[in-house]
Design a protein around this motif. Structure first.
Motif, mmCIF file in Angstrom:
data_model
loop_
_atom_site.group_PDB
_atom_site.id
_atom_site.type_symbol
_atom_site.label_atom_id
_atom_site.label_comp_id
_atom_site.label_asym_id
_atom_site.label_seq_id
_atom_site.Cartn_x
_atom_site.Cartn_y
_atom_site.Cartn_z
ATOM 1 N N LEU B 224 0.834 -1.212 0.000
ATOM 2 C CA LEU B 224 0.000 0.000 0.000
ATOM 3 C C LEU B 224 0.865 1.257 0.000
ATOM 4 C CD1 LEU B 224 -2.865 -1.041 2.432
ATOM 5 C CD2 LEU B 224 -3.045 -0.614 -0.008
ATOM 6 N N ALA B 225 1.958 1.196 0.760
ATOM 7 C CA ALA B 225 2.858 2.358 0.814
ATOM 8 C C ALA B 225 3.450 2.643 -0.564
ATOM 9 C CB ALA B 225 3.968 2.104 1.824
ATOM 10 N N VAL B 226 3.827 1.564 -1.263
ATOM 11 C CA VAL B 226 4.386 1.736 -2.610
ATOM 12 C C VAL B 226 3.334 2.335 -3.532
ATOM 13 C CG1 VAL B 226 5.255 0.501 -4.645
ATOM 14 C CG2 VAL B 226 6.118 -0.082 -2.398
ATOM 15 N N LEU B 227 2.107 1.790 -3.464
ATOM 16 C CA LEU B 227 1.034 2.289 -4.343
ATOM 17 C C LEU B 227 0.714 3.745 -4.024
ATOM 18 C CD1 LEU B 227 -1.321 -0.806 -4.464
ATOM 19 C CD2 LEU B 227 0.102 0.076 -6.294
ATOM 20 N N GLU B 228 0.748 4.088 -2.719
ATOM 21 C CA GLU B 228 0.465 5.470 -2.300
ATOM 22 C C GLU B 228 1.506 6.416 -2.889
ATOM 23 O OE1 GLU B 228 -2.069 7.982 -0.813
ATOM 24 O OE2 GLU B 228 -2.364 5.819 -0.518
ATOM 25 N N LYS B 229 2.738 5.969 -2.870
ATOM 26 C CA LYS B 229 3.821 6.792 -3.409
ATOM 27 C C LYS B 229 3.685 6.920 -4.930
ATOM 28 C CE LYS B 229 8.631 7.680 -2.729
ATOM 29 N NZ LYS B 229 9.956 7.122 -2.671
ATOM 30 N N GLU B 230 3.318 5.801 -5.551
ATOM 31 C CA GLU B 230 3.160 5.812 -7.013
ATOM 32 C C GLU B 230 2.011 6.719 -7.437
ATOM 33 O OE1 GLU B 230 5.198 4.370 -9.401
ATOM 34 O OE2 GLU B 230 6.411 4.199 -7.598
ATOM 35 N N LYS B 231 1.007 6.877 -6.552
ATOM 36 C CA LYS B 231 -0.168 7.706 -6.857
ATOM 37 C C LYS B 231 0.242 9.157 -7.125
ATOM 38 C CE LYS B 231 -3.787 7.828 -4.007
ATOM 39 N NZ LYS B 231 -4.713 7.312 -2.978
ATOM 40 N N GLU B 232 1.358 9.555 -6.526
ATOM 41 C CA GLU B 232 1.845 10.926 -6.717
ATOM 42 C C GLU B 232 2.182 11.194 -8.185
ATOM 43 O OE1 GLU B 232 5.131 11.364 -4.091
ATOM 44 O OE2 GLU B 232 3.883 11.064 -2.319
ATOM 45 N N SER B 355 9.018 -0.306 -13.018
ATOM 46 C CA SER B 355 8.041 -1.360 -12.764
ATOM 47 C C SER B 355 7.449 -1.249 -11.358
ATOM 48 C CB SER B 355 8.706 -2.717 -12.932
ATOM 49 O OG SER B 355 7.880 -3.714 -12.434
ATOM 50 N N VAL B 356 6.121 -1.109 -11.299
ATOM 51 C CA VAL B 356 5.446 -1.029 -10.000
ATOM 52 C C VAL B 356 5.545 -2.371 -9.295
ATOM 53 C CG1 VAL B 356 3.221 -0.709 -8.873
ATOM 54 C CG2 VAL B 356 3.854 0.729 -10.780
ATOM 55 N N ILE B 357 5.392 -3.441 -10.097
ATOM 56 C CA ILE B 357 5.465 -4.779 -9.501
ATOM 57 C C ILE B 357 6.858 -5.007 -8.913
ATOM 58 C CG2 ILE B 357 5.410 -7.253 -10.066
ATOM 59 C CD1 ILE B 357 3.218 -6.471 -12.119
ATOM 60 N N GLY B 358 7.851 -4.522 -9.649
ATOM 61 C CA GLY B 358 9.225 -4.630 -9.168
ATOM 62 C C GLY B 358 9.396 -3.906 -7.839
ATOM 63 N N LYS B 359 8.773 -2.717 -7.749
ATOM 64 C CA LYS B 359 8.903 -1.929 -6.519
ATOM 65 C C LYS B 359 8.187 -2.617 -5.352
ATOM 66 C CE LYS B 359 9.437 2.403 -8.926
ATOM 67 N NZ LYS B 359 8.721 3.528 -9.496
ATOM 68 N N ILE B 360 6.992 -3.174 -5.662
ATOM 69 C CA ILE B 360 6.262 -3.877 -4.600
ATOM 70 C C ILE B 360 7.045 -5.120 -4.178
ATOM 71 C CG2 ILE B 360 4.150 -5.169 -4.069
ATOM 72 C CD1 ILE B 360 2.659 -3.176 -5.883
ATOM 73 N N ALA B 361 7.578 -5.831 -5.190
ATOM 74 C CA ALA B 361 8.368 -7.032 -4.892
ATOM 75 C C ALA B 361 9.590 -6.668 -4.058
ATOM 76 C CB ALA B 361 8.805 -7.705 -6.180
ATOM 77 N N ASP B 362 10.204 -5.533 -4.416
ATOM 78 C CA ASP B 362 11.346 -5.026 -3.628
ATOM 79 C C ASP B 362 10.963 -4.892 -2.170
ATOM 80 O OD1 ASP B 362 13.220 -4.814 -5.479
ATOM 81 O OD2 ASP B 362 13.318 -2.623 -5.543
ATOM 82 N N ARG B 363 9.840 -4.252 -1.989
ATOM 83 C CA ARG B 363 9.389 -3.939 -0.643
ATOM 84 C C ARG B 363 9.068 -5.230 0.127
ATOM 85 N NH1 ARG B 363 8.169 1.427 1.752
ATOM 86 N NH2 ARG B 363 7.269 0.831 3.716
ATOM 87 N N ILE B 364 8.290 -6.107 -0.554
ATOM 88 C CA ILE B 364 7.874 -7.353 0.106
ATOM 89 C C ILE B 364 9.092 -8.212 0.427
ATOM 90 C CG2 ILE B 364 6.619 -9.530 -0.214
ATOM 91 C CD1 ILE B 364 4.640 -7.901 -1.973
ATOM 92 N N LEU B 365 9.948 -8.390 -0.576
ATOM 93 C CA LEU B 365 11.124 -9.233 -0.371
ATOM 94 C C LEU B 365 12.104 -8.573 0.586
ATOM 95 C CD1 LEU B 365 11.634 -10.536 -3.991
ATOM 96 C CD2 LEU B 365 10.770 -11.805 -2.056
ATOM 97 N N GLY B 366 12.088 -7.244 0.558
ATOM 98 C CA GLY B 366 12.955 -6.499 1.463
ATOM 99 C C GLY B 366 12.662 -6.843 2.910
ATOM 100 N N PHE B 367 11.368 -7.090 3.220
ATOM 101 C CA PHE B 367 10.996 -7.450 4.583
ATOM 102 C C PHE B 367 11.583 -8.795 4.973
ATOM 103 C CE2 PHE B 367 7.154 -4.670 3.967
ATOM 104 C CZ PHE B 367 7.553 -3.723 4.894
#
Lengths: 187, 485
Positions: B224-232, B355-367
């Motif tokens: 959600l944080a990634v999507l919120e940032k992308e919304k900008e 890539s949004v998916i890449g960014k979300i994957a980054d975030r998820i995998l980052g955890f």
């Protein structure tokens, strides 16, 4: 460097070494000289070249003669390329040998010998055919030199005068034992 | 006279046959032969031996000749051969007895340096010539929670085709990693010795009771944080919000204008009513006539002013309507642009920065996987480098290239091929997920085999969406057959 190699050749010719060692050195140098070490667009150097070099490394040949003649034959190789390429292409395209070469191509390591290059195949065959005759001729020439010319050259006034030149004296001092054969002869 | 020490070859007496066989055959200089003839003498038995009264100079020369004779034996350089043989033997001994344990230790130390926690690697088999690395189990402790593992890997194998690699091609025959687990409990502490890795007993006790799937709690928030940032980045949304504010202000203005017009209308209406009530026949004198005329004039002026107000308001309204239409068109255009941007972000390769998916994957995998993801992305990025490149400018050919090659049939590999890859996630909330991929390449026309992706799941619902898988495939394979099973 060049003078040092030249001195080593002179020493080899005048020392009590087997003429065949010199002959083999020249033959191997010719063989390796006409086989390309690496080919453009090929990722690795030629394994066939390396294998022959290793054989030359383990066999008793005159290393100085080998290195000097290798450099000479490498420079002359482009002159021989048309002949070796023609020979290589003729052999590689023999229909009876097609299945043999195809099976060679399947062997992973043999690929890196680049045997399917007319230059490599031609160079290999040319070197193989000329190996014996070249060794024999070189050995005979060395024998002839030692029997007929060596003494004359060593005792000639020209050589004596040459070794009296200050620069030659200095070089001979720098090279140390490289030209000690002359003193050996005198002793 | 002291007895001189002769070279071994000349120490004993020799028959003429021996002399010929052992000495003369190995002398190639006439000068040496003459010298030896000069130093030999016949003894009582008729054999030949070196005379005793040799000078120092003669002895030195005899030694020199003996040395050269010794060197003229055999055709193989024994010294080099023995040295090479010993080197190969040492290499074999090292390979058989020490290689695997050495590589295991080095890998453990390397991983410990990266993760700052204990790493245990078991059953490692490494073959340099075979291009294979295998280990049966790896566990890396969590630096922050020493009684838990950061991740655990089961049997893992990387097998490359080394012969093809030497040709500049990357052929991965097998890339398997089974039983991947995160945040699993440890039997003993994974903290490395040293003050930086010590943790309090209280913290450790608390961690032991934590949920093994705790990392999943952060996944939704992260996405959600990634999507919120992308919304900008959405231009239409920004413009709509600006216009909404602007039109709210306009609406208030129009309300005021409407009130004002209504007031003016009422006033005019009252004035007109007064005028209509005047009965001309009842006007008695000049004063009354004048008063009526003044009222008419005043009313006329009021009506004229009201007319002007209405006309200007209508003009403003038309202008406002035109602006609304222009804004509507602008918004429609921006929405279209944003839609295109969204589609581009979704279809971009996962390794691409857009890539949004890449960014979300980054975030998820980052955890969950922390630092590993950056290396994995780097590895995926190399894939693009392996795609066939456009032919470069032709340079003058060297003589060796002018003669070309005679081609014989043989297996032709693409520049990159992943023949088999598999991965399984062990015991993830009761689920068992297994992914398998075959024949992944950038040049499927050379391989003539379809890229095959499959996954199986036991006891539970699907975790990853199909879209992510398709995206991953599309990003990696520009063209060619692809079958989802």
């Amino acid at each position: 460097m060049f003078i040092q190699w030249l001195a080593k050749i002179i020493v080899a010719l005048n020392a009590n070494t087997r003429p065949v060692e010199i002959g083999l050195g020249i033959s191997f140098a010719f063989w390796l000289g006409i086989i390309p070490f690496n080919l453009p667009a090929m990722p690795l150097f030629n394994l066939l070249w390396l294998a022959l070099f290793l054989i030359a490394f383990f066999i008793k040949i005159n290393q100085a003669i080998f290195m000097v003649f290798l450099a000479i034959f490498k420079l002359l190789a482009p002159v021989i390329y048309p002949l070796s390429a023609w020979l290589g292409y003729a052999v590689l395209t023999v229909p009876e040998l097609y299945s043999f070469f195809t099976s060679l191509n399947e062997i992973p390591l043999l690929f890196f010998t680049y045997f399917n290059s007319p230059l490599v195949m031609g160079g290999f065959l040319l070197g193989l055919f000329l190996f014996g005759p070249l060794s024999l001729i070189a050995s005979l020439l060395v024998r002839l030199y030692r029997e007929k010319l060596r003494e004359r050259i060593a005792h000639s006034k020209l050589v004596k005068a040459f070794f009296q030149i200050p620069l030659v004296k200095k070089i001979s001092e720098l090279l140390g034992g490289a030209i000690s054969f002359y003193q050996g002869l005198r002793g | 006279m002291p007895k001189i020490k002769l070279p071994k070859l000349f120490a004993q007496s020799l028959t003429k046959a021996d002399l010929e066989k052992r000495i003369y055959r190995k002398i190639y200089l006439q000068e040496y032969r003459d010298f030896i003839d000069g130093v030999l003498e016949e003894d009582a038995n008729g054999n030949l031996r070196v005379r005793e009264n040799l000078s120092k100079k003669e002895l030195a020369k005899l030694k020199k000749i003996a040395n050269s004779i010794r060197k003229n034996k055999g055709f193989v350089n024994r010294g080099k051969l023995i040295f090479t043989g010993l080197f190969i033997a040492a290499l074999i001994i090292f390979t058989v007895f020490f290689k695997d344990s050495l590589v295991e230790n080095v890998a453990e130390q390397g991983l410990e340096a990266v993760f700052q926690a204990r790493c245990d690697l078991n059953g490692l088999r490494f073959s340099l010539l075979g291009g294979r690395l295998f280990f049966s189990h790896l566990e890396v402790a969590n630096r922050e929670k020493p009684m838990r593992n950061l991740f655990e890997l089961g049997p893992t194998e990387i097998r490359l085709n080394l012969a093809e690699m030497l040709k500049g091609k990357v052929i991965i025959e097998n890339l398997a990693c089974e039983e991947i687990r995160w945040d699993t409990p440890r039997k003993f502490s994974g903290a490395l010795p040293g003050p930086q890795t010590q943790v309090t007993a209280k913290a450790t006790a608390g961690q032991e009771e934590s949920n093994p799937l705790a990392f999943l709690n952060d996944v939704k928030a992260g996405a959600l944080a990634v999507l919120e940032k992308e919304k900008e980045n959405l231009q239409s949304l920004k413009r709509v919000l600006d216009l909404s504010k602007e039109y709210s202000e306009h609406l208030a203005d129009w309300d005021k204008k409407r009130e004002k017009l209504l007031d003016a209308y009422k006033k005019v209406e009252t004035s007109i009513k007064k005028v209509t009530e005047i009965d001309v026949k009842k006007l008695k004198n000049l004063t009354e006539v004048k008063a009526a005329l003044d009222l008419w004039t005043e009313t006329y002026q009021e009506v004229s002013a009201f007319k002007k107000d209405v006309e200007s308001t209508v003009k403003e309204l038309n202008k406002e309507l035109a602006k609304v239409e222009a804004d509507r068109k602008e918004i429609a255009k921006k929405v279209e642009e944003d839609l295109k941007w969204i589609m581009d972000s979704l279809t971009a390769p996962i390794t691409s920065s857009s890539s949004v998916i890449g960014k979300i994957a980054d975030r998820i995998l980052g955890f969950s996987v922390g630092q590993i993801i950056s290396y994995a992305k780097l590895g995926l990025g190399y894939f693009n480098e392996l795609k066939p490149k456009a032919p470069q400018e032709i340079k003058p050919e060297p003589p060796e290239k002018q003669y070309g090659f005679v081609s014989f049939p043989g297996r032709s590999y693409p520049r990159f091929l992943l023949q088999h890859a598999s991965c399984s996630l062990g015991q993830l909330a009761g689920d068992h997920l297994r992914f398998e991929l075959r024949n992944l390449t950038g040049q499927p026309d050379l391989l003539k085999a379809p890229c095959d992706f499959s996954y199986e799941q036991k006891n539970g619902k699907q975790l990853f969406s199909v879209m992510l898988k398709e995206q991953l495939m599309l990003a990696l394979i520009p063209k060619g057959p692809f079958r989802l099973r």
